[in-house]
Scaffold this active site. Structure first.
Site, PDB file in Angstrom:
ATOM      1  N   CYS A 153      -0.236  13.513 -15.851  1.00 14.45           N
ATOM      2  CA  CYS A 153      -1.385  14.164 -16.350  1.00 14.45           C
ATOM      3  C   CYS A 153      -2.510  13.435 -16.293  1.00 14.45           C
ATOM      4  O   CYS A 153      -2.959  12.633 -17.012  1.00 14.45           O
ATOM      5  CB  CYS A 153      -0.778  14.724 -17.625  1.00 14.45           C
ATOM      6  N   CYS A 187      -3.817  14.000 -20.303  1.00 11.60           N
ATOM      7  CA  CYS A 187      -3.129  13.188 -21.515  1.00 11.60           C
ATOM      8  C   CYS A 187      -2.454  11.897 -21.088  1.00 11.60           C
ATOM      9  O   CYS A 187      -2.015  11.091 -21.936  1.00 11.60           O
ATOM     10  CB  CYS A 187      -2.167  14.091 -22.150  1.00 11.60           C
ATOM     11  N   CYS A 241       1.555  20.294 -17.316  1.00  6.55           N
ATOM     12  CA  CYS A 241       2.065  19.002 -18.093  1.00  6.55           C
ATOM     13  C   CYS A 241       2.812  19.622 -19.322  1.00  6.55           C
ATOM     14  O   CYS A 241       2.162  20.259 -20.192  1.00  6.55           O
ATOM     15  CB  CYS A 241       0.800  18.170 -18.262  1.00  6.55           C
ATOM     16  N   GLN A 295       0.643  -1.304  -0.078  1.00  8.93           N
ATOM     17  CA  GLN A 295       0.044  -0.169   0.059  1.00  8.93           C
ATOM     18  C   GLN A 295       0.683   1.171   0.184  1.00  8.93           C
ATOM     19  O   GLN A 295       0.412   2.441  -0.150  1.00  8.93           O
ATOM     20  CB  GLN A 295      -0.988  -0.056   1.478  1.00  8.93           C
ATOM     21  N   ASN A 325       1.860  -6.733  12.892  1.00  9.06           N
ATOM     22  CA  ASN A 325       1.757  -5.327  12.791  1.00  9.06           C
ATOM     23  C   ASN A 325       1.553  -4.753  14.139  1.00  9.06           C
ATOM     24  O   ASN A 325       1.021  -5.559  15.103  1.00  9.06           O
ATOM     25  CB  ASN A 325       0.407  -5.201  12.342  1.00  9.06           C
ATOM     26  N   ASP A 381       6.395   5.060  -1.195  1.00  7.58           N
ATOM     27  CA  ASP A 381       7.649   5.460  -1.149  1.00  7.58           C
ATOM     28  C   ASP A 381       8.396   4.515  -2.005  1.00  7.58           C
ATOM     29  O   ASP A 381       9.832   4.903  -2.307  1.00  7.58           O
ATOM     30  CB  ASP A 381       8.053   5.286   0.288  1.00  7.58           C
ATOM     31  N   SER A 432       0.549  -3.164   8.529  1.00  8.82           N
ATOM     32  CA  SER A 432      -0.570  -2.443   8.078  1.00  8.82           C
ATOM     33  C   SER A 432      -1.921  -2.954   8.933  1.00  8.82           C
ATOM     34  O   SER A 432      -2.258  -4.139   9.512  1.00  8.82           O
ATOM     35  CB  SER A 432      -1.101  -3.045   6.553  1.00  8.82           C
ATOM     36  N   HIS A 460      -1.387   1.391  -4.410  1.00  5.80           N
ATOM     37  CA  HIS A 460      -1.910   2.521  -4.331  1.00  5.80           C
ATOM     38  C   HIS A 460      -1.065   3.664  -5.151  1.00  5.80           C
ATOM     39  O   HIS A 460      -0.920   4.886  -5.049  1.00  5.80           O
ATOM     40  CB  HIS A 460      -1.780   3.174  -2.960  1.00  5.80           C
TER      41      HIS A 460
END
Length: 401
Positions: free
Chosen positions: A188, A191, A260, A161, A354, A164, A329, A180
């Site tokens: 853009c 385009c 852009c 997810q 986690n 970085d 997570s 993600h």
């Protein structure tokens, strides 16, 4: 040192961010989740967690999992922001996460970014200040351990997810799906052209010299050395995940950003069949008279849909594995939780490493015996950068199943 905006030499009288309609979407699970359910019971210490995770990763395929081709059947890894905390980055829901310490924080929403010029100014100004620290950060021991687990024949795919880029940086040979998106590029919205973030950052500096001076001073004084919210707050800053630095009272409305370059050179046709307009000011900044040429980070923003091809690739990675291990997570976002739900429906053993609670974890281990050794499921609340390297040391190389 407390940071003051006077070094910007910008008129705060011009600061008038447009009022933005509150989004209808609710950010999920910003409050505390229930305490973690430790499975097996002896996994309540780092040593126990290492042992249980070793058993989980080395266990043979469960006979309950649908049959798989001989070349498949390894563990698929699903990672979140917690895996990058040891790299110095902020997370969302950890003990020092943004939602934990900054109750008023809300990220920008996709429709807000697309439709509101002032919202984009604010977003890019904050991102401009935060990008340098994010760009300087590197993968940590957890990422390198994932690389080694792939080399040793235990992991087939990584679904992350995180935006970085640490996973593809640490193990380019191990298939990684960035669920993600990623911050290393822009795209853009008109385009589809991609632009490296490093190049975009240089354009932002050229268009905003006073902000560039301010950023240089913050870097020189070490104000951005830590992303820990408490440390940033002492210096008059608010730190949020994904390279977002908020300076309360900053004149964000003065910030400028470029269009852009592809749309500027050749304005595209709009969906209604009309010709778009892309205009710039004397310095090359995007003009509000434009109807195209808007660049956004190549991430999935809140309220934006994940591409169908990415969803399909994630599901295929789940279906080709025999077990799933979640690292760093809380599964608060549905896009991640649905993948574990899919694994559960396929009777795949589920592992979770986690710190803190995880969405729906009470349903993951209902069929596991109290005296389990972790091979049929594991739940630990330890730091991945401390535990995973030790797991690597415990596991021998093995051939693909």
């Amino acid at each position: 040192m407390e940071i003051h905006l006077v070094v910007l030499v910008l008129s705060t009288n011009a600061f008038s961010i447009e009022c933005m309609q509150k989004p209808f979407m609710r950010i999920p699970y910003t409050g505390p989740l229930p305490a973690p359910i430790i499975v097996p019971k002896y996994a309540n210490t780092p040593t126990g967690a290492i042992s249980a995770l070793t058993n989980f990763l080395s266990a043979p395929r469960s006979p309950l999992v649908p049959s798989l081709p001989k070349s498949h059947g390894l563990t698929v890894l699903l990672t979140g922001a917690g895996v990058s905390v040891a790299s110095g980055l902020a997370d969302y829901r950890g003990t020092a996460g943004t939602y934990t310490l900054n109750k008023s924080y809300r990220p920008i929403y996709y429709n807000e970014f697309i439709s509101n010029h002032e919202a984009r100014k604010r977003y890019w100004a904050r991102s401009y200040l935060g990008w340098t620290n994010l760009h300087r950060a590197k993968p940590n021991n957890a990422h390198w351990a994932v690389r080694d687990l792939g080399k040793q024949g235990y992991i087939s795919h990584v679904i992350t997810q995180n935006v970085d880029s640490f996973h593809p940086m640490a193990h380019p040979e191990l298939p990684t799906l960035e669920l993600h998106g990623y911050l290393r590029s822009l795209v853009c919205v008109h385009c589809g052209n991609h632009l490296p973030r490093k190049e975009f950052q240089q354009s932002l500096s050229a268009l905003n010299p006073a902000w560039a001076d301010f950023l240089a001073e913050m870097l020189e004084t070490g104000a951005l050395d830590s992303e820990h919210p408490d440390e940033r707050r002492k210096k008059g800053l608010r730190s949020n995940p994904d390279g977002d630095v908020d300076v309360p009272g900053a004149p964000y409305t003065t910030f400028r950003y470029p269009p852009c370059p592809t749309c500027l050179a050749k304005p595209p046709m709009l969906p209604d069949g009309s010709q778009s307009i892309v205009q710039i000011d004397a310095d090359g900044a995007w003009s509000q008279q434009s109807t195209a040429g808007v660049l956004k980070p190549a991430v999935v923003m809140f309220g934006e849909s994940i591409a169908a091809s990415v969803k399909m690739a994630a599901e295929e990675a789940i279906d080709s594995a025999s077990r799933i291990l979640v690292v760093g997570s809380s599964l608060a976002t549905y896009s991640a939780w649905r993948l574990v739900k899919r694994a559960k429906e396929r009777n795949m053993p589920i592992g979770v490493l986690n710190i803190g609670g995880v969405r729906g974890e009470e349903n993951f281990y209902t069929a596991i015996q109290a005296n389990s050794d972790g091979s049929s499921g594991v739940r630990c609340s330890e730091s991945a950068d401390k535990v995973l390297p030790a797991v690597v040391q415990n596991l021998p190389y093995r051939c693909a199943p």
